[in-house]
Each structure stands twice: as C-alpha cells, then as structure tokens.
Design an enzyme around this catalytic site. Structure first.
Site, PDB file in Angstrom:
ATOM      1  N   ALA B  11      40.466  30.372  43.188  1.00  0.00           N
ATOM      2  CA  ALA B  11      40.390  31.809  43.478  1.00  0.00           C
ATOM      3  C   ALA B  11      39.013  32.365  43.158  1.00  0.00           C
ATOM      4  O   ALA B  11      38.866  33.472  42.664  1.00  0.00           O
ATOM      5  CB  ALA B  11      41.466  32.568  42.713  1.00  0.00           C
ATOM      6  N   ALA B  14      35.074  31.762  47.614  1.00  0.00           N
ATOM      7  CA  ALA B  14      35.469  31.042  48.827  1.00  0.00           C
ATOM      8  C   ALA B  14      36.989  31.077  48.994  1.00  0.00           C
ATOM      9  O   ALA B  14      37.504  31.362  50.079  1.00  0.00           O
ATOM     10  CB  ALA B  14      34.969  29.599  48.777  1.00  0.00           C
ATOM     11  N   PHE B 116      13.236  35.443  47.361  1.00  0.00           N
ATOM     12  CA  PHE B 116      13.927  34.335  46.706  1.00  0.00           C
ATOM     13  C   PHE B 116      13.271  33.014  47.086  1.00  0.00           C
ATOM     14  O   PHE B 116      12.492  32.961  48.045  1.00  0.00           O
ATOM     15  CB  PHE B 116      15.414  34.326  47.112  1.00  0.00           C
ATOM     16  CG  PHE B 116      16.347  34.360  45.931  1.00  0.00           C
ATOM     17  CD1 PHE B 116      16.371  35.458  45.093  1.00  0.00           C
ATOM     18  CD2 PHE B 116      17.195  33.287  45.655  1.00  0.00           C
ATOM     19  CE1 PHE B 116      17.223  35.485  43.995  1.00  0.00           C
ATOM     20  CE2 PHE B 116      18.056  33.313  44.563  1.00  0.00           C
ATOM     21  CZ  PHE B 116      18.069  34.413  43.739  1.00  0.00           C
ATOM     22  N   GLN B 229      21.889  19.576  42.039  1.00  0.00           N
ATOM     23  CA  GLN B 229      20.764  20.491  41.836  1.00  0.00           C
ATOM     24  C   GLN B 229      20.534  20.824  40.361  1.00  0.00           C
ATOM     25  O   GLN B 229      21.451  21.223  39.649  1.00  0.00           O
ATOM     26  CB  GLN B 229      21.011  21.802  42.588  1.00  0.00           C
ATOM     27  CG  GLN B 229      19.895  22.812  42.422  1.00  0.00           C
ATOM     28  CD  GLN B 229      19.978  23.932  43.443  1.00  0.00           C
ATOM     29  OE1 GLN B 229      20.769  24.851  43.301  1.00  0.00           O
ATOM     30  NE2 GLN B 229      19.184  23.830  44.495  1.00  0.00           N
ATOM     31  N   HIS B 231      18.633  23.492  38.208  1.00  0.00           N
ATOM     32  CA  HIS B 231      18.033  24.825  38.352  1.00  0.00           C
ATOM     33  C   HIS B 231      16.798  24.889  37.468  1.00  0.00           C
ATOM     34  O   HIS B 231      16.835  24.451  36.321  1.00  0.00           O
ATOM     35  CB  HIS B 231      19.045  25.901  37.939  1.00  0.00           C
ATOM     36  CG  HIS B 231      18.650  27.287  38.337  1.00  0.00           C
ATOM     37  ND1 HIS B 231      17.630  27.967  37.722  1.00  0.00           N
ATOM     38  CD2 HIS B 231      19.128  28.111  39.303  1.00  0.00           C
ATOM     39  CE1 HIS B 231      17.509  29.162  38.296  1.00  0.00           C
ATOM     40  NE2 HIS B 231      18.404  29.282  39.250  1.00  0.00           N
ATOM     41  N   LEU B 241      22.047  30.149  32.485  1.00  0.00           N
ATOM     42  CA  LEU B 241      21.242  30.350  33.687  1.00  0.00           C
ATOM     43  C   LEU B 241      20.434  31.648  33.594  1.00  0.00           C
ATOM     44  O   LEU B 241      20.949  32.692  33.223  1.00  0.00           O
ATOM     45  CB  LEU B 241      22.199  30.447  34.879  1.00  0.00           C
ATOM     46  CG  LEU B 241      21.609  30.840  36.230  1.00  0.00           C
ATOM     47  CD1 LEU B 241      20.700  29.750  36.749  1.00  0.00           C
ATOM     48  CD2 LEU B 241      22.733  31.104  37.218  1.00  0.00           C
ATOM     49  N   GLU B 244      16.954  33.004  39.503  1.00  0.00           N
ATOM     50  CA  GLU B 244      15.763  32.849  40.320  1.00  0.00           C
ATOM     51  C   GLU B 244      15.244  34.223  40.752  1.00  0.00           C
ATOM     52  O   GLU B 244      14.074  34.386  41.094  1.00  0.00           O
ATOM     53  CB  GLU B 244      16.151  32.027  41.565  1.00  0.00           C
ATOM     54  CG  GLU B 244      15.018  31.654  42.466  1.00  0.00           C
ATOM     55  CD  GLU B 244      15.474  30.603  43.478  1.00  0.00           C
ATOM     56  OE1 GLU B 244      15.853  29.503  43.049  1.00  0.00           O
ATOM     57  OE2 GLU B 244      15.463  30.887  44.682  1.00  0.00           O
ATOM     58  N   ARG B 275      14.119  24.825  44.771  1.00  0.00           N
ATOM     59  CA  ARG B 275      14.492  24.508  43.390  1.00  0.00           C
ATOM     60  C   ARG B 275      14.171  23.079  42.992  1.00  0.00           C
ATOM     61  O   ARG B 275      13.746  22.823  41.868  1.00  0.00           O
ATOM     62  CB  ARG B 275      15.980  24.791  43.182  1.00  0.00           C
ATOM     63  CG  ARG B 275      16.254  26.261  43.160  1.00  0.00           C
ATOM     64  CD  ARG B 275      17.717  26.554  42.984  1.00  0.00           C
ATOM     65  NE  ARG B 275      17.909  28.003  42.886  1.00  0.00           N
ATOM     66  CZ  ARG B 275      19.107  28.586  42.879  1.00  0.00           C
ATOM     67  NH1 ARG B 275      20.209  27.852  42.971  1.00  0.00           N
ATOM     68  NH2 ARG B 275      19.203  29.894  42.778  1.00  0.00           N
ATOM     69  N   HIS B 339      23.003  22.437  37.665  1.00  0.00           N
ATOM     70  CA  HIS B 339      23.461  23.753  38.090  1.00  0.00           C
ATOM     71  C   HIS B 339      24.474  23.733  39.218  1.00  0.00           C
ATOM     72  O   HIS B 339      25.369  24.573  39.279  1.00  0.00           O
ATOM     73  CB  HIS B 339      22.223  24.549  38.525  1.00  0.00           C
ATOM     74  CG  HIS B 339      22.499  25.933  38.999  1.00  0.00           C
ATOM     75  ND1 HIS B 339      23.127  26.868  38.213  1.00  0.00           N
ATOM     76  CD2 HIS B 339      22.223  26.563  40.181  1.00  0.00           C
ATOM     77  CE1 HIS B 339      23.227  28.011  38.891  1.00  0.00           C
ATOM     78  NE2 HIS B 339      22.709  27.844  40.077  1.00  0.00           N
ATOM     79  N   GLU B 363      31.747  25.481  46.898  1.00  0.00           N
ATOM     80  CA  GLU B 363      30.977  24.396  46.292  1.00  0.00           C
ATOM     81  C   GLU B 363      31.672  23.047  46.386  1.00  0.00           C
ATOM     82  O   GLU B 363      31.010  22.013  46.482  1.00  0.00           O
ATOM     83  CB  GLU B 363      30.641  24.714  44.818  1.00  0.00           C
ATOM     84  CG  GLU B 363      29.627  23.729  44.235  1.00  0.00           C
ATOM     85  CD  GLU B 363      29.106  24.136  42.863  1.00  0.00           C
ATOM     86  OE1 GLU B 363      29.357  25.280  42.443  1.00  0.00           O
ATOM     87  OE2 GLU B 363      28.466  23.289  42.211  1.00  0.00           O
ATOM     88  N   ARG B 374      19.891  22.932  47.820  1.00  0.00           N
ATOM     89  CA  ARG B 374      20.353  24.251  48.238  1.00  0.00           C
ATOM     90  C   ARG B 374      19.315  25.313  47.915  1.00  0.00           C
ATOM     91  O   ARG B 374      18.737  25.304  46.825  1.00  0.00           O
ATOM     92  CB  ARG B 374      21.657  24.603  47.507  1.00  0.00           C
ATOM     93  CG  ARG B 374      22.126  26.007  47.773  1.00  0.00           C
ATOM     94  CD  ARG B 374      23.476  26.282  47.166  1.00  0.00           C
ATOM     95  NE  ARG B 374      23.466  26.359  45.713  1.00  0.00           N
ATOM     96  CZ  ARG B 374      23.037  27.413  45.010  1.00  0.00           C
ATOM     97  NH1 ARG B 374      22.535  28.466  45.632  1.00  0.00           N
ATOM     98  NH2 ARG B 374      23.095  27.398  43.690  1.00  0.00           N
ATOM     99  N   SER B 379      24.363  29.974  48.362  1.00  0.00           N
ATOM    100  CA  SER B 379      25.706  29.525  47.956  1.00  0.00           C
ATOM    101  C   SER B 379      26.711  30.652  48.062  1.00  0.00           C
ATOM    102  O   SER B 379      27.841  30.442  48.523  1.00  0.00           O
ATOM    103  CB  SER B 379      25.693  28.937  46.549  1.00  0.00           C
ATOM    104  OG  SER B 379      25.260  29.888  45.619  1.00  0.00           O
TER     105      SER B 379
END
Lengths: 317, 562
Positions: B11, B14, B116, B229, B231, B241, B244, B275, B339, B363, B374, B379
């Site tokens: 949930a 996506a 970005f 990936q 980060h 995190l 970016e 990245r 990440h 994901e 990515r 994402s």
C-alpha cells in the site's frame, strides 16, 4: 558505546496484563531510544513487539511514551532522555489500548481521521492542467501536511483522556489542511466548518498545549484547531457553545475590565436554551452548597474604560 | 476465505494508485499490507517527481525526458516503456494535483519545478523536501474516499498458483495470527524495495524484498537484479537520506580540502550528474584519501537560511538530529549509501509479469525504466504511471476470467502452518535472524556495491549460500499469536536471502560495467555483448540466468558523459 537501561512496559495479549521488564543494552553514543529497543528485540528478547520502520522520523510508526511523554523513539536520543545513564521508561502510546508490548491499537485513531472526510473537495470539473493557487497558501498548508500521523498528540491529549468523543488533535490538524486549501469549494468548506463546530470538534480543545509540545514534526495541532475556529466564526458558524463562550468572555472583559464568571456558563449554553440550562441545575446546586458559585454581582473595574478602548481599537483594525 | 477480482499487495504509492484505478473501473479490489498504508516507504522520497510539462516559457519535451532517462539508465532501460512514462507523466502530475497534493507554486500560482540529477531541463515537481510523504498521504486520502477494503497489518506468506496462473495469496492477520486464503482473479505486486538486504541502507526496516521473493518463488523472473543504486548523499552515522533536491537547489559536494571534486568527474553537470556517477566519484575521493572518516561533505551554506528552511527543512532536521550538524552553518558529512534497486519482477508496460494473473508495479517491478541507473524523481513518477497502468490491465485480465476454486483452501493454509510450526519447534541454534541478516547486509554492502570484482561477488554469493543454510536452523522463540515480530522478521529474512542470491548471481553474470554495476575487472561498458537484460529464475539447485534484448526505439547507445 554506552550502556542503556530500559524499563519497557510489556502487554501480554494472552493474559491481557501489563508488566514492566528491564533490559540493559550497549549502543552507540549517538543512538536513539529506538536503536536501543531494536538491539533488545534483535539480540536479547525476540518476543518484544514494537512498530518501526524508517528511523528518519518520516513513517510515524514508532511513537510511544518515553519517560511519560509521547515521542518518536527514532528521533529521541538516548543522551537527551538519559544524560547520566538514568533508566529510560518506555510505554505504548496513551489514549489507546495496547495490542502487544509497545504496539498500540491505532484503530480508533484512524477512525477519527476518517471522520473528518480527509480528502480534497475541489470545484469540478477539474481544469485540464493544475488548479491555480498561490504559493503562500500552499506554504501555509505545509505545516499541517508535515503531519506523519504518528499519534503522539493523541496519546497525550488531555481532553481525550476524559472524553473519547473528541475528534482529537491529529484529525483536526488534518481537517485544517482542507479548510485552509484554496482549491476547496465554498460549499465543501462551509460543510466542514459546520461539522467541525459540533460537539467533539474544534471547541472541545482546552488549549493545554500538550499536543504542541509532543508533536515531533512541529505541526502544532492546537494552533491548527485555533485556525479552524477563526475560520468557522468568520464564516458565521456562531451557534455553538464555543463561540458563545468566547463572545461572553470578550463581552464582559470589554465592558467591565474583568471576566463575569456568573454569566459565562449560561451565556455559553445560550440564554434561550432552557433545556441546556436546566441540565446544569444539579451541578449549580452542588456548587452553591460548596460555596463555589461566583458572585452574581459583577462590578466594573476601575479603569475599565481603557480596556473598552483597547477592544474598540482592535475591532476597528 | 476471501475473494476479490483484484488483490493489490503493498500500500505504497504504486499499490494504492493501482487499487484506485482498478476500483474506478468498477472491479472488486482489496489491498493487503503488512503496515498501515501511510507507514509505507514511499514516504521517504524527498526531492520530487519528474514530468516534461512543456507549456509557456518551457522548451522541455517528453522526448528530452525520455532521452535523459535512457542516458541515465546507461542504455539498459527499455525505450518503449520509457516513452510511455515520459509521455504520460504530465497527466499523472495534474491528477495528483487534483487529488490535493500541495505542490510548490511559481509566482503565477502554477506548479513550480526544481533542478535534479541527470536531467537536461528543470522538470522536477515537489513539495518542499517531503514530496513522497505528501503524495503518499494524499493517495491514502483517495483510498479512504473510495472506501477501499484494506487488509491492514496482514503479512503475505505465499502466492497461490493454479494451472500456471496467479490466483491470490495466503496471508496471516498479524493481529490474530490467523492464516487466511484471499483469492483473486488478478494480483498486483507492489510491495516495494529490498533495502534491508544491505547494511546500511537508506530504506526503512520494512523494505525486505517480500514482493520480489513471493513472485520469484512462483516462477516470475527477476530482471537486472545486479542494478542496485547507491545514493550519493546519505548521512554519516545512521545512513539517513539527504535529498538530491539539496544539490538541485545548488548545494555543493566538497572533499576534505574544500574542493568541488565533481569538476573532475562530470565537468558539465557537476553535482547533478546521475547518481551512479556521483557515488563513484565520492567513493574514489574517499579511497584516495580526500575524505574524512569515510565521508565527503554536502555543503548547503551558500543557499541561505530562508531557502533551507522552506525547501530543505526535513534534511536540516535530519542532519541536526542524527549528525548534530546545522547545515545552515556547516557542511554535513555524507557518503554513498544503498538506496534503491532498479531490478525487480520483469513486467511489460502494463505491469504484466511472465506469470499470467500476476502484475507488478513500483520498486519491486522492473518495467525497465531505470535500466542500469535510476534518475532522481523518476521513481515517484514510475509508481503513479505504472501503478495506474497495472491497475487497469489487472482488471481487464480479471474480466476475462471466471476462475473456479481448485486447490483446496485447507491445503494452502496447512502448508503455511506446517512451515511456521517447524520454525517454532526447532531448537535455538545460538544465533538470531537479526544476526544472519546483519552478516548478509554487510557482505552485500562490501562486495555488491559501488565497485565490484569477480572475487568479491563470489565471496558474497558463497556467504549468502552459507547464510541460507543457517536460516533453515533458525528458531522462532515467540510462540504467541498476536503481532509476532519474531516470526515475521524470520520470514522476511527468507525473502531477503532469496533476493540477495538473485542479486549476486545476476551481478556475477554481467561481465562489463554499466550504470550502477561497476566492475574493476571489467571497467568498460560492452554494448556488443552486454546490451541485454539479465533475467534470473528460481530453480532447483540455484538461480538460472537468462538474457533478454534491450528495446531500442530511437536512441542508439552513445558514450555517456555528464
């Protein structure tokens, strides 16, 4: 590394009994209380139940009481609650039933969120592109949208302790997020303000500031409740005890320089609402018997005209 | 037994987007999730969501967005899927706005953008640095509005496969310990990433690769699982995190000499190279002695306090809380940290996996948007575009079915009960599931990370095999029925080990360097032999590797520089 002494309130769902259990773990100097709890459940006692995920104060899973106050365990440093190695007492959220150990039943919490119909009711049909809205209005909502629904405010809400019907700080802050959104239609906004002005809503908050103090995300739920009150009064939703209470308060102070306590209750209930007045007769009688009823004779304070002048100035503005 | 047309597992953004789409089409939909929807990890996305909106004063086009994504993917992304995403992105952003997302605005009250990484135009829409949270909570509002059935705090134990098709799931109600069968004509897997396979990771503790492992076990292949990936800006200490978006707003990366080292590695895009490039550059700086304590610095000082408070408030708070650094006044120590996984359940652009009836989005899926790497803010976009598309496709699939019950419910439940009972009956082997996970996480972070070698990855693969054996001896010592974390974390470990093995085997197979897969023993990209996807199937005796060509529509491979 340092040693942490934890006293964890554990609830056993099989016997439905709670007891405290002590643990001692080694953690990094910069560790959060959650790190210590995770250390326990991963290596000492795998039966310890706790909800947690992000460890960055964003998922809202790990709200619990630490030394008596609701906090996000992931952003509460051990060093801040136990500077000299004092035992840290950890309990599940208040104003909620425990499910197991530190896992509390959030069902009622979510039911109240749902009660405020927490979805945008914009004018339709939607534009082809975005709704045009000023950045200031969006920025104003960021404060409320910052809420991660952790439940800390609800845990320590002093009104909910005595009145389960209160919608509570989290759901009301959520409601503000829509009341303050310029994309909502006037009808939807009025409907919200009308609903929120009823029993259990915005006027039931007693401004104790607990929610503001414990909120880990600076949402300041009580301030949002006051924002909704102002919006409701401005929109004409005045037929309720809260507005009458506030009017009565202001009126007596404006004209006499001090609060006329004797008139406050009947005026809040509405002088024409005989049924409501009658309900308070037994309370009034008990108060009279104990000598707790304020004097019906309310005198103007010396210099009250200055207070009146201040009111007039403010009202002009 | 429960029954629905469509069952969505997970949930996050996506999953909820898929469920809402399916529900709009009139299907009977339910969502099952091991945590309350707003606890999902979509929350953690900070920076924003990409779309080439065009409009007045903008010369951005969907083709540019698609090209940037293809280049970011190091030509491993399937260009047909990437085109779909880039074309449909604007409409999905508008829809999010209509749902109530309080996107930042420009002076005309229109949606504002920020720069970005890896993007040739400024096209990232955002809400401060809490974009994921802002989107997730709005999507949950829509779920409430739709009155969706949510099996909240239910843990999926297995997928049901009948006559080659996915037909629902067997799951445990975490609050009662009851095991139930939920049948569905179509299942959408949207259970998120695999962060906990690595230690450390920016991901939440719930990101345990459950969705991938469940699909993998019923025969759905995973694709490009070697593409993990790192980060570039994760906080020293707890590994949190730092968006970016900070670099998008103009923050610098500096080494211990105060040098903006990215000028050596990406002279044009500097800190906003993609990245994989930035993380590699940082790793080199640190290895060559120009870091401090295994870190370099993110420097926000010149952005000024006002901008930081308004647009980067959360990372200011994280840096202060978790690293004791006030980013207004000081550079904050950061390092590359695990990440995201580009790889996942192989699907087409409608979310369909190789197992009929099983769809996937977000994901845990690999539609092949991200390929080898990515781009930031793609994402969130992927979750809404492909969540929506898989929701629609799943309903269409379900409508073509009138699925009778075949495998008996009792048998499905008993299988799971027996498995759990075995875990509970075993004697304590002297180690906990957390200890096994930690060893897995550390070896993955050591050898299947920013730089890789044959020898290192073999060591990781061997370690995973050994840990799998240890897993089978684990004992669940909590025999309680209610919220048995001991049990769930053990089952999650089984999922993670499967994913770790698939990742190691895929990484060992790819003998070149592409995107996030950077091998010291094969330092160059080799388009002649390796412009292809790695597929991995679960099989007796270990994972089976296969390959699939990359779909090229209009952007043939180029040298990749930033």
């Amino acid at each position: 590394m340092k040693t942490v002494n934890l006293k964890v309130k554990r609830f056993d769902p099989a016997t439905r009994k709670s007891k405290f259990q002590d643990y001692q773990v080694e953690v990094d100097d910069s560790a959060a209380v959650l790190d210590a709890i995770i250390e326990v459940r991963e290596y000492q006692d795998e039966t310890l139940a706790v909800r947690c995920s992000c460890r960055s104060a964003i998922c809202g899973s790990c709200a619990m009481r630490v030394n008596g106050h609701a906090k996000l365990a992931c952003m509460t440093k051990v060093s801040s609650v136990s500077p000299n190695g004092e035992t840290i007492v950890v309990e599940p959220l208040g104003n909620a039933e425990p499910v197991k150990d530190l896992v509390a039943d959030m069902g009622p919490f979510w039911a109240k969120v749902k009660q405020v119909q927490p979805w945008l009711k914009p004018s339709l049909p939607a534009p082809d592109r975005e709704y045009i809205a000023p950045q200031e209005a969006m920025q104003d909502l960021v404060g409320a949208v910052n809420c991660i629904m952790c439940g800390a405010c609800v845990s320590d809400c002093t009104v909910l302790e005595v009145d389960k019907n209160f919608i509570g700080p989290a759901a009301l802050a959520k409601a503000y997020r829509f009341v303050g959104d310029p994309r909502e239609t006037q009808t939807a906004r009025d409907e919200r303000l009308s609903q929120l002005s009823k029993y259990g809503g915005i006027w039931d908050c007693t401004h104790c500031y607990e929610c503001v103090q414990v909120c880990p995300k600076d949402v300041a739920p009580m301030e949002r409740i006051l924002d909704i009150r102002r919006a409701a009064v401005a929109a004409g939703f005045r037929d309720n005890n809260g507005t009458r209470h506030s009017d009565s308060f202001a009126r007596s102070v404006k004209h006499t320089g001090s609060l006329d306590e004797f008139r406050l209750l009947p005026e809040s209930l509405g002088l024409d609402d005989i049924a409501a007045q009658l309900k308070f007769v037994p309370t009034a009688l008990r108060a009279i018997a104990k000598g707790k009823v304020p004097s019906p004779l309310h005198h103007k304070r010396p210099g009250a005209e200055h207070v009146t002048r201040i009111f007039d100035e403010m009202e002009k503005e | 037994m429960y029954q629905h047309d469509v069952l969505v597992i997970g949930a996050g953004l996506a999953g909820m987007r898929a469920a809402i789409e399916a529900s709009r089409m009139g299907a009977d939909v339910a969502v099952i999730t091991k945590v309350h929807p707003v606890r999902s990890h979509s929350n953690a996305a900070q920076g924003g969501i990409n779309a080439a909106m065009g409009g007045e004063g903008s010369d951005d086009t969907w083709e540019l967005h698609a090209y940037d994504t293809v280049k970011g993917s190091d030509w491993l992304g399937d260009q047909d899927s990437i085109e779909v995403m880039a074309k449909e992105a604007p409409q999905d952003i508008f829809e999010l706005e209509h749902m109530g997302v309080i996107f930042a605005r420009d002076e005309f009250g229109r949606l504002a953008t920020r720069a970005f990484g890896g993007a040739s135009k400024q096209r990232t829409f955002y809400v401060g640095d809490i974009t994921g949270q802002a989107l997730l909570h709005v999507m949950y509002e829509q779920l409430l509005k739709a009155g969706m059935r949510v099996y909240e705090e239910w843990f999926v134990l297995s997928l049901i496969k009948e006559e080659g098709e996915c037909a629902g799931a067997v799951a445990m109600n975490m609050m009662t310990g009851d095991i139930e069968v939920i049948r569905a004509k179509a299942v959408i897997m949207a259970a998120g990433g695999i962060g906990r396979v690595y230690e450390p990771s920016t991901n939440g503790l719930i990101c345990t690769g459950d969705g991938m492992a469940l699909a993998y076990r019923i025969g759905a292949p995973m694709m490009d699982m070697e593409m993990v990936q790192y980060h570039p800006t994760t906080l020293k200490g707890n590994g949190a995190l730092l968006t970016e978006g900070a670099r998008g707003e103009g923050a610098y990366l500096i080494n211990k000499d105060g040098d903006r080292f990215m000028k050596k590695y990406a002279p044009n895009k500097m800190e906003l190279a993609s990245r994989d490039v930035v993380s590699r550059s940082e790793a080199i700086e640190i290895q060559e002695g120009r870091g401090v304590d295994g870190c370099v610095y993110l420097d926000c000082r010149h952005l000024g306090e006002k901008l930081i408070r308004q647009r980067l408030g959360q990372i200011a708070e994280l840096a202060l809380e978790f690293a004791n650094v006030d980013i207004v006044k000081n550079p904050v120590p950061i390092r590359p940290g695990m990440h995201y996984i580009m790889g996942g359940i192989k699907t087409n652009a409608d979310g369909a996996s190789y197992v009929p009836g099983l769809f996937a989005a977000g994901e845990c899926a690999n539609v092949s948007i991200h390929g080898g790497n990515r781009l930031g803010a793609n994402s969130l976009l992927e979750t809404v575009v492909f969540g929506r598309r898989s929701g629609k496709a799943a309903v269409e699939f379900a409508r073509s079915k009138a699925k009778p019950v075949r495998i008996s419910e009792t048998m499905l439940v008993e299988q799971q009960k027996a498995k759990i009972q075995k875990l509970m009956d075993q004697p304590y082997p002297g180690y906990t599931s957390a200890r096994v996970r930690l060893e897995m996480g550390k070896i993955m972070d050591k050898h299947v990370s920013v730089f890789r070698t044959e020898q290192g990855m073999k060591e990781a693969g061997d370690t995973i095999l050994r840990l799998m054996q240890q897993y089978h001896k684990l004992s669940v010592r909590d025999h309680g029925k209610v919220y048995n974390w001991n049990l769930f974390s053990t089952l999650e470990l089984e999922n993670m080990l499967d994913v770790a093995e698939a990742t190691c085997m895929s990484a060992l197979a790819r003998k070149e360097s592409r995107g996030a897969h950077s091998r010291l023993d094969f330092p160059d990209r080799n388009d002649k032999e390796w412009m292809k996807h790695t597929l991995v199937y679960k099989a007796e005796g270990g994972p089976k590797i296969d390959y699939l060509p990359v779909v090229i529509t209009q952007w043939p491979p180029e040298r990749r520089t930033y």
